[in-house]
Design a protein around this motif. Structure first.
Motif, PDB file in Angstrom:
ATOM      1  N   GLU A 186       0.773  -1.309   0.076  1.00 60.43           N
ATOM      2  CA  GLU A 186      -0.022   0.002  -0.118  1.00 60.43           C
ATOM      3  C   GLU A 186       0.797   1.234   0.079  1.00 60.43           C
ATOM      4  N   SER A 187       1.913   1.106   0.791  1.00 58.43           N
ATOM      5  CA  SER A 187       2.968   2.460   1.094  1.00 58.43           C
ATOM      6  C   SER A 187       3.443   2.566  -0.615  1.00 58.43           C
ATOM      7  N   LYS A 190       1.187   4.297  -2.837  1.00 58.86           N
ATOM      8  CA  LYS A 190       1.069   5.745  -2.548  1.00 58.86           C
ATOM      9  C   LYS A 190       2.393   6.449  -3.015  1.00 58.86           C
ATOM     10  N   ARG A 193       1.899   7.184  -6.612  1.00 63.40           N
ATOM     11  CA  ARG A 193       1.168   8.193  -6.958  1.00 63.40           C
ATOM     12  C   ARG A 193       1.579   9.424  -6.794  1.00 63.40           C
ATOM     13  N   ASP A 358      -6.148   7.014   0.223  1.00 62.95           N
ATOM     14  CA  ASP A 358      -5.210   7.830  -0.155  1.00 62.95           C
ATOM     15  C   ASP A 358      -5.397   8.245  -1.808  1.00 62.95           C
ATOM     16  N   TRP A 359      -6.004   7.534  -2.507  1.00 63.11           N
ATOM     17  CA  TRP A 359      -6.418   7.596  -3.849  1.00 63.11           C
ATOM     18  C   TRP A 359      -7.258   9.164  -4.089  1.00 63.11           C
TER      19      TRP A 359
END
Length: 492
Positions: A186-187, A190, A193, A358-359
């Motif tokens: 997940e990080s 991120k 992104r 986060d998205w």
């Protein structure tokens, strides 16, 4: 038997041994397969389909059914065996479709979604050169795009019971992913992104595609159900980001295919807000491609599908995209109403009880003002270069530029809004101010790899030359363009 999906000709008909082999191994009776076909057809809205045992017998004897039955059979057998069973694997002929239609209308099953993500990302990595899929992919639009996406809302049917295990099966491997490993995935997503916002889609696109391919490998291993859903969520975010980066560097068919696969993965994750975000990206692409009607349908589908679970920030973003669609359709009243809804809903974002994913955190006050100002700017163009709508855009765009300049992290958005300010001033017949903003945009564009930014700058400079070509500021701008933004190299 009404509409039974029969097709083909009886001439030279031979038994379909391939379909027969899959059918025997499935353990289904002819009546059970007929009932499953009818049930799935009703889920797809194909209520004219009414299959029975005699029709199944004809298929086994070599009759080729009409669409959508070959696709339904592919889905049913794929779910039964937990692997991709294509229409060709069943010995059935694919109905003639345009490449665009066949590119997005995919079976909505977990195993097939994983297989397609794996296959597409692998092909992208192996053949990563500009436009590499141009001959095998076409862009879908209109009903060929919107209707398959509507199946996002259809409840996923229960999976059939697995076949009986072989004697003395190998012990099932426990899921090898720990919680820290999931958090690392997940990080990493991120981080990708953030790189995209800072550097544009061209610099890290292949890294994102590679990470997506790794996640599909994990999805093909035995995992606990909760881990599988989380992996599908990560896959959806990475596929959306791969699509977004592909869109940013001008690979439009590739982008659309990633968006479609991202929506499939979001459905498997059970994440409706994430699915609505994917649909908003597809909508933005349709606006870019001059298809605002399609964009509006996709946004309405996103709003309906996430109406009971999306955060205020997500809802605000969807309203802002709705406004963009209405603007490009030349509907000022509906555009202004959607702009107000975006602003009013965004005001509730800070009071939302749960942290935003986060998205969607990119959708800041700066993005809100930027989107709404672009809606008014688009209205100005649709209304014949109206200075009235341009004047509505100016204060919002000015605030967006100011906030992005302070932010420092979203360089591409900063460049796009500088270009927006340039176009607004050109519409208001203020070429010196427009040229100054365009010059700033070029300086920022040198820091990012975004063909979308470069293309908009070139179009804006072209408009300035067309209307004010003799002005010294515009002459200087064309000289700067030749130096700062020569034709871009391949983006991968």
């Amino acid at each position: 038997m009404g509409g039974n999906g029969g097709g083909g000709t009886n001439a030279d008909k031979r038994p379909n041994d391939l379909l027969g082999s899959w059918f025997v191994r499935s353990g289904w009776s002819k009546g059970e397969l007929a009932r499953q076909v009818n049930r799935r057809a009703r889920q797809l809205g194909a209520n004219h389909i009414s299959t029975d045992t005699s029709r199944v017998r004809r298929w086994l004897d070599g009759e080729n059914p009409r669409e959508p039955i070959p696709r339904i059979l592919s889905e049913l057998f794929s779910e039964r065996f937990g692997c991709v069973v294509s229409i060709e694997d069943l010995g059935l002929r694919v109905a003639r479709q345009s490449p665009s239609a066949s590119g997005v209308d995919l079976p909505w099953t977990g195993p097939q979604t994983v297989a397609l993500l794996s296959e597409f990302s692998r092909s992208d990595l192996m053949l990563a050169r500009r436009g590499f899929l141009g001959t095998s992919l076409g862009l879908s639009a209109g009903p060929a795009l919107v209707e398959p996406m509507q199946r996002w809302l259809v409840p996923t049917p229960a999976s059939p019971a697995p076949p009986e295990p072989d004697p003395l099966p190998e012990p099932r491997r426990p899921g090898r992913l720990s919680r820290p490993e999931l958090e690392l995935l997940e990080s990493t997503t991120k981080m990708f992104r953030q790189w995209d916002a800072q550097c544009g889609g061209g610099l890290r696109r292949k890294a994102v595609v590679g990470q997506l391919h790794e996640v599909t490998d994990l999805l093909q291993e035995p995992q606990p159900e909760a881990t599988t859903r989380k992996l599908f969520q990560v896959a959806a975010e990475l596929a959306e980001l791969a699509g977004w980066m592909s869109y940013d560097v001008g690979l439009q068919p590739t982008a659309q295919k990633y968006f479609v696969l991202a929506l499939h993965a979001a459905k498997e994750a059970g994440d409706k807000p994430l699915g609505s975000y994917v649909l908003s990206s597809m909508s933005r692409q349709m606006i870019h491609l001059g298809r605002p009607d399609d964009a509006l349908e996709l946004i309405h589908l996103a709003q309906y599908g996430s109406r009971d679970c999306a955060s205020p920030r997500t809802q605000s973003m969807l309203y802002a995209m709705e406004a963009r669609a209405y603007a490009n359709m030349g509907q000022p009243g509906k555009c202004k109403r959607a702009v107000r809804m975006a602003e009013d809903t965004f005001a509730d974002a800070d009071d939302w009880d749960e942290p935003d994913s986060d998205w969607i955190r990119f959708f800041s006050e700066a993005e809100l003002h930027g989107e709404n100002s672009h809606s008014f700017r688009d209205l100005a163009y649709v209304a014949g270069r109206s200075p009235t709508y341009a004047s509505l855009a100016e204060p919002l765009m000015e605030r967006a530029v100011e906030l992005f300049a302070k932010d420092g992290e979203h360089q591409r958005s900063y460049a796009l809004n500088l270009i927006g300010m340039a176009t607004v001033h050109l519409l208001q017949r203020e070429p010196e101010r427009g040229s100054a903003y365009a010059s700033q945009a070029m300086e920022t564009a040198r820091k990012v790899r975004s063909e979308r930014v470069n293309t908009r700058i070139r179009k804006t400079v072209g408009a300035a030359v067309r209307d004010f070509g003799d002005l010294s500021a515009v002459v200087d701008l064309t000289e700067q363009l030749a130096v700062d933004l020569p034709e871009s190299a391949d983006a991968g």
